[in-house]
Design a protein around this motif. Structure first.
Motif, PDB file in Angstrom:
ATOM      1  N   ASP A   1       8.027  10.693   2.336  1.00 56.91           N
ATOM      2  CA  ASP A   1       9.183  11.586   2.279  1.00 56.91           C
ATOM      3  C   ASP A   1       8.833  12.924   1.636  1.00 56.91           C
ATOM      4  N   ASP A   2       7.872  12.935   0.738  1.00 54.60           N
ATOM      5  CA  ASP A   2       7.462  14.181   0.104  1.00 54.60           C
ATOM      6  C   ASP A   2       6.410  14.930   0.919  1.00 54.60           C
TER       7      ASP A   2
ATOM      8  N   ALA B   1      -1.348   9.442   9.370  1.00 54.39           N
ATOM      9  CA  ALA B   1      -0.693   8.815  10.523  1.00 54.39           C
ATOM     10  C   ALA B   1       0.175   7.640  10.073  1.00 54.39           C
ATOM     11  N   ILE B   2      -0.326   6.860   9.134  1.00 57.72           N
ATOM     12  CA  ILE B   2       0.443   5.717   8.613  1.00 57.72           C
ATOM     13  C   ILE B   2       1.708   6.204   7.911  1.00 57.72           C
ATOM     14  N   ALA B   3       1.577   7.252   7.100  1.00 58.83           N
ATOM     15  CA  ALA B   3       2.731   7.801   6.385  1.00 58.83           C
ATOM     16  C   ALA B   3       3.785   8.315   7.367  1.00 58.83           C
TER      17      ALA B   3
ATOM     18  N   SER C   1       0.050   4.475   1.679  1.00 59.91           N
ATOM     19  CA  SER C   1       0.511   5.486   2.632  1.00 59.91           C
ATOM     20  C   SER C   1       1.903   5.199   3.166  1.00 59.91           C
ATOM     21  N   SER C   2       2.316   3.945   3.145  1.00 58.10           N
ATOM     22  CA  SER C   2       3.628   3.589   3.683  1.00 58.10           C
ATOM     23  C   SER C   2       4.748   3.712   2.651  1.00 58.10           C
ATOM     24  N   ARG C   3       4.406   4.019   1.411  1.00 53.90           N
ATOM     25  CA  ARG C   3       5.432   4.182   0.373  1.00 53.90           C
ATOM     26  C   ARG C   3       6.380   5.320   0.731  1.00 53.90           C
TER      27      ARG C   3
ATOM     28  N   CYS D   1       1.339  17.124   4.321  1.00 58.74           N
ATOM     29  CA  CYS D   1       0.675  17.766   3.191  1.00 58.74           C
ATOM     30  C   CYS D   1      -0.374  16.816   2.613  1.00 58.74           C
ATOM     31  N   PRO D   2      -1.611  17.289   2.397  1.00 64.07           N
ATOM     32  CA  PRO D   2      -2.623  16.435   1.776  1.00 64.07           C
ATOM     33  C   PRO D   2      -2.177  16.011   0.379  1.00 64.07           C
TER      34      PRO D   2
END
Length: 117
Positions: free
Chosen positions: A16-17, A79-81, A9-11, A38-39
């Motif tokens: 960014d996408d 949330a992590i992203a 998730s942190s990538r 976005c899922p």
């Protein structure tokens, strides 16, 4: 596995996408940032709403919550992203600290300057 979820998730390529519709509101030292995520596997499904609240004076995240995810109580990937996306944006230089490229170039002044000997 929680560590694996956090890593994926942190990538930057995911966050960014996936992050869109970002809103920011400041009240004193408290900054509230909201976004839609976005899922990852159902790109045409309803977007997830995530809210992050931080204290800018203390430079600390007070809370982050995904409002639409069943896994939000345990720290969902949305949330992590978003948290990592915010962190990457904070590392970028301010738009006012980047050199302007629309200023007149130095080469355009060649031949117009008088030199005193």
């Amino acid at each position: 596995m929680v560590g694996d979820k956090s890593r994926k998730s942190s990538r930057p390529s995911y966050g960014d996408d996936a992050i869109s519709y970002v809103q920011l509101k400041r009240e004193g030292d408290i900054c509230t940032v909201k976004c839609k995520v976005c899922p990852a596997h159902k790109v045409h499904a309803k977007l997830y709403s995530v809210t992050l609240i931080m204290d800018e004076q203390e430079e600390a995240v007070k809370s982050i919550e995904c409002h639409d995810c069943v896994a939000s109580q345990g720290g969902c990937k949305h949330a992590i992203a978003f948290l990592m996306w915010i962190h990457r944006r904070s590392e970028e230089p301010s738009c006012t600290s980047v050199e302007c490229y629309w200023i007149k170039s130095k080469l355009s002044r060649v031949g117009s300057t008088l030199y005193n000997s």
